[in-house]
Design a protein around this motif. Sequence first.
Motif, PDB file in Angstrom:
ATOM      1  N   UNK A 119     -36.901 -16.903  14.781  1.00  0.00           N
ATOM      2  CA  UNK A 119     -36.376 -16.534  16.099  1.00  0.00           C
ATOM      3  C   UNK A 119     -36.748 -17.655  17.070  1.00  0.00           C
ATOM      4  N   UNK A 120     -36.112 -17.630  18.215  1.00  0.00           N
ATOM      5  CA  UNK A 120     -36.302 -18.708  19.190  1.00  0.00           C
ATOM      6  C   UNK A 120     -37.769 -18.823  19.607  1.00  0.00           C
ATOM      7  N   UNK A 121     -38.276 -20.039  19.603  1.00  0.00           N
ATOM      8  CA  UNK A 121     -39.673 -20.286  19.962  1.00  0.00           C
ATOM      9  C   UNK A 121     -39.761 -20.880  21.370  1.00  0.00           C
ATOM     10  N   UNK A 350     -50.655  -3.034   7.601  1.00  0.00           N
ATOM     11  CA  UNK A 350     -50.220  -4.119   8.506  1.00  0.00           C
ATOM     12  C   UNK A 350     -49.411  -5.203   7.790  1.00  0.00           C
ATOM     13  N   UNK A 351     -48.376  -4.793   7.077  1.00  0.00           N
ATOM     14  CA  UNK A 351     -47.533  -5.747   6.344  1.00  0.00           C
ATOM     15  C   UNK A 351     -46.724  -6.579   7.350  1.00  0.00           C
ATOM     16  N   UNK A 352     -46.624  -7.880   7.102  1.00  0.00           N
ATOM     17  CA  UNK A 352     -45.828  -8.746   7.977  1.00  0.00           C
ATOM     18  C   UNK A 352     -46.581  -9.226   9.199  1.00  0.00           C
ATOM     19  N   UNK A 353     -47.745  -8.627   9.462  1.00  0.00           N
ATOM     20  CA  UNK A 353     -48.566  -9.115  10.569  1.00  0.00           C
ATOM     21  C   UNK A 353     -49.392 -10.292  10.041  1.00  0.00           C
ATOM     22  N   UNK A 354     -50.056 -10.990  10.876  1.00  0.00           N
ATOM     23  CA  UNK A 354     -50.981 -12.076  10.493  1.00  0.00           C
ATOM     24  C   UNK A 354     -50.281 -13.283   9.876  1.00  0.00           C
ATOM     25  N   UNK A 462     -45.332 -12.969  13.072  1.00  0.00           N
ATOM     26  CA  UNK A 462     -44.955 -11.764  12.309  1.00  0.00           C
ATOM     27  C   UNK A 462     -43.697 -12.002  11.485  1.00  0.00           C
ATOM     28  N   UNK A 463     -43.588 -11.198  10.447  1.00  0.00           N
ATOM     29  CA  UNK A 463     -42.313 -11.054   9.740  1.00  0.00           C
ATOM     30  C   UNK A 463     -41.943  -9.580   9.804  1.00  0.00           C
ATOM     31  N   UNK A 464     -40.741  -9.312  10.299  1.00  0.00           N
ATOM     32  CA  UNK A 464     -40.271  -7.927  10.412  1.00  0.00           C
ATOM     33  C   UNK A 464     -38.920  -7.802   9.736  1.00  0.00           C
ATOM     34  N   UNK A 465     -38.565  -6.583   9.397  1.00  0.00           N
ATOM     35  CA  UNK A 465     -37.230  -6.347   8.864  1.00  0.00           C
ATOM     36  C   UNK A 465     -36.227  -6.354  10.011  1.00  0.00           C
ATOM     37  N   UNK A 476     -38.317 -13.764  11.462  1.00  0.00           N
ATOM     38  CA  UNK A 476     -39.525 -14.589  11.280  1.00  0.00           C
ATOM     39  C   UNK A 476     -39.925 -15.178  12.631  1.00  0.00           C
ATOM     40  N   UNK A 477     -41.158 -14.909  13.017  1.00  0.00           N
ATOM     41  CA  UNK A 477     -41.626 -15.429  14.312  1.00  0.00           C
ATOM     42  C   UNK A 477     -43.025 -16.023  14.159  1.00  0.00           C
ATOM     43  N   UNK A 478     -43.126 -17.359  14.001  1.00  0.00           N
ATOM     44  CA  UNK A 478     -44.460 -17.953  13.820  1.00  0.00           C
ATOM     45  C   UNK A 478     -45.281 -17.967  15.105  1.00  0.00           C
ATOM     46  N   UNK A 479     -44.593 -17.891  16.235  1.00  0.00           N
ATOM     47  CA  UNK A 479     -45.290 -17.771  17.516  1.00  0.00           C
ATOM     48  C   UNK A 479     -46.334 -18.871  17.723  1.00  0.00           C
ATOM     49  N   UNK A 480     -45.908 -20.112  17.520  1.00  0.00           N
ATOM     50  CA  UNK A 480     -46.835 -21.239  17.660  1.00  0.00           C
ATOM     51  C   UNK A 480     -47.333 -21.393  19.092  1.00  0.00           C
ATOM     52  N   UNK A 481     -48.532 -21.917  19.211  1.00  0.00           N
ATOM     53  CA  UNK A 481     -49.111 -22.360  20.482  1.00  0.00           C
ATOM     54  C   UNK A 481     -49.246 -21.253  21.518  1.00  0.00           C
ATOM     55  N   UNK A 482     -49.413 -20.020  21.043  1.00  0.00           N
ATOM     56  CA  UNK A 482     -49.704 -18.963  22.022  1.00  0.00           C
ATOM     57  C   UNK A 482     -51.002 -19.321  22.730  1.00  0.00           C
ATOM     58  N   UNK A 483     -51.965 -19.847  21.962  1.00  0.00           N
ATOM     59  CA  UNK A 483     -53.196 -20.351  22.559  1.00  0.00           C
ATOM     60  C   UNK A 483     -52.998 -21.838  22.861  1.00  0.00           C
TER      61      UNK A 483
END
Length: 608
Positions: A119-121, A350-354, A462-465, A476-483
């Motif tokens: 998804x868009x980052x 917690x599947x798909x988390x982490x 996260x990975x979600x259905x 698919x959302x790697x969510x880079x650089x949140x920190x």
Amino acid sequence: MTIPLDFLTRYAIPLVVATLFLGDVDIPQQFSIFDKTQRLSDEVLSKAMGEGEGPPESFDYIIVGGGSAGAILANRLTASGENRVLLLEAGGDPNPILDVPFAQRFYWDSEMDWNYTTVKQNRSCHLFGGNCIWPRGKALGGSSSVNGLVYNRCKPKDYDSWANFTGDQSWSWANVKDTFNRIEDYHGFHEETAGANHGYGGEMYVGKIDYLPGVEVVEEVLREKNIPIGDLNGGDEFTYGFSKIDYNIKDGMRCGTYQAFLEPILNRTNLVIYRYAYAIRVETVASGEDSHRAIGITYERHGAIRTALAQKEVILSAGVVESPKLLMLSGIGPKEHLDELNITTIVDLPVGKYLQEHPGMDVIGDKGGFTLNTTFGSNFNTSDALLQFLENGTGPMNGFLYDSGEYAPQLVNGYLNSKLNDDEAWPDVYMYIHEKLTTSPEVREEMYFSLELVRPDSPGGTIKLASSDPKDKPIIDPNFFEDLNDIERMVDVIEIMMDVFMNSTTFKKYGIQQMDSYEPCNGEEFLSRDYFRCLVQQRSFPYFHPTSTSRMGPNSTVAVVDSKLKVFGVENLRVIDASSIPFVPSGNTNLPSMLVGARGAEIILAGE
Ligand SMILES: Cc1cc2nc3c(=O)[nH]c(=O)nc-3n(C[C@H](O)[C@H](O)[C@H](O)COP(=O)(O)OP(=O)(O)OC[C@H]3O[C@@H](n4cnc5c(N)ncnc54)[C@H](O)[C@@H]3O)c2cc1C
């Protein structure tokens, strides 16, 4: 010159044939007859299991996915002849063209890729419009059939962190080192000093690339800058610094897990492999008031739905995207998320988390790299280079194409520490230095570096259905650089490397210069810290090393599987692949994924 006949038949002829027919070799995946939205009803299931065809097939173990971990499992679980194993693989045999590392570019956008995007980052992948590419191999051998073959066991402290988190010391470096040694046959650059840090006689060949133009100069520069040079896989003896790169390449050819662990055992009668078989759910039954047992897998193959039964265990080795997807489609996952999709939850986990991954980038390839006033390399694209490669698998064609289709061999890989990292023996940034000889519009020697953040502070993604339809790609959302510290870590190391390139007497001897064309970034002053902060977000993308979406851990609140890789709350079901790794390791992830496969087999065979 003589080209050995076996080389011609095994590699050169398939190479030509595969080049001509690439794109037509795989049978397209098709979904047709199953109920797309709901859990299969008993009626549908019993039809699928038996209608007109007798009872469903039954095996001791069913493994879903013949990738880095799954191929080793299939090999080890069938070795004694006692177990009957079904291996379901969504792809086919790996296309032989990819046996030739040089031809890796044919992988992109081919049917050997799952073709995922994120998804868009907000803070990465701006070069891709915010949606990052997310390659994953689809064939026997999995991602090891398409990957860059860099051999990296990662750092001892990675495994110690797994052991501490799970509370199971069998995952500590001291204990996993022997498992690594058993699966490999080391012939890399560091044989003289290898000692107990490498293994001999295992199936996975570790070799080297002979053509590394300019590597001596790079090593001289590193010495001048007091950056250690050694064996990156030297265990506790090597903390940070650079290394000539070892690869899973033998005589110029790929040695992925297909070649190492599956191809040699295809004639085992107790191993059944269904290619182009797409698993769509784990079948479970209630086994007590609050417990469940996995009994088989329902899969789609060439348009038909079947269920196969597992007398002993179902093992998901479908990788970091598909293993959690399969769990969730089977009602094993976060209840909140499954409720949204009307999937009945059988175990809330917690599947798909982490999800964790390394953001990485080049600095800066054809824009803003460095030029030298000499030429180290030679034109790789010549008939001499081709003949040398065909004759003995060496020379300029013995390597990978990088950088927009041009040949840019990785000369060394290594680790450096940002200012924020307080543990020198567990560096936070992993890197490569590349050479590149451009021939157009003029012959010019270039160098540049690439880096990836391997110990991010950001919590991950996260990975979600997307829906309860198995054919829909997950979100698919790697969510880079949140920190934001993660950006600072990368910029710290970019600044160290800029100093290495621009302020060494050795490189100055070769007239090193920053290239005049550079990439503007948000109007920031070129080479300022803000410029690099901007560049990190503009250019970083997932560096192919995702893990942890069904991670192992101490309990079902923070993990999906226990340290024996068993899914919490479901008997006879394990997840054994990169998704079961607790924290992303600080380097390339093929070896860690293989380790999980090899350890998983040891655990199962020990009856644990
Ligand atoms: C382009 C690229 C370059 C890389 N370069 C390197 C490198 O140089 N060095 C390194 O160490 N690591 C590298 N990696 C990472 C490494 O290859 C992976 O971490 C590792 O292969 C993951 O192993 P795995 O067993 O978890 O999954 P995979 O090897 O991806 O295997 C999963 C398998 O399951 C199959 N599958 C998935 N879903 C289903 C389903 N529903 N039904 C049936 N089958 C299914 C897939 O087709 C695949 O074969 C790279 C990865 C990529 C993609």
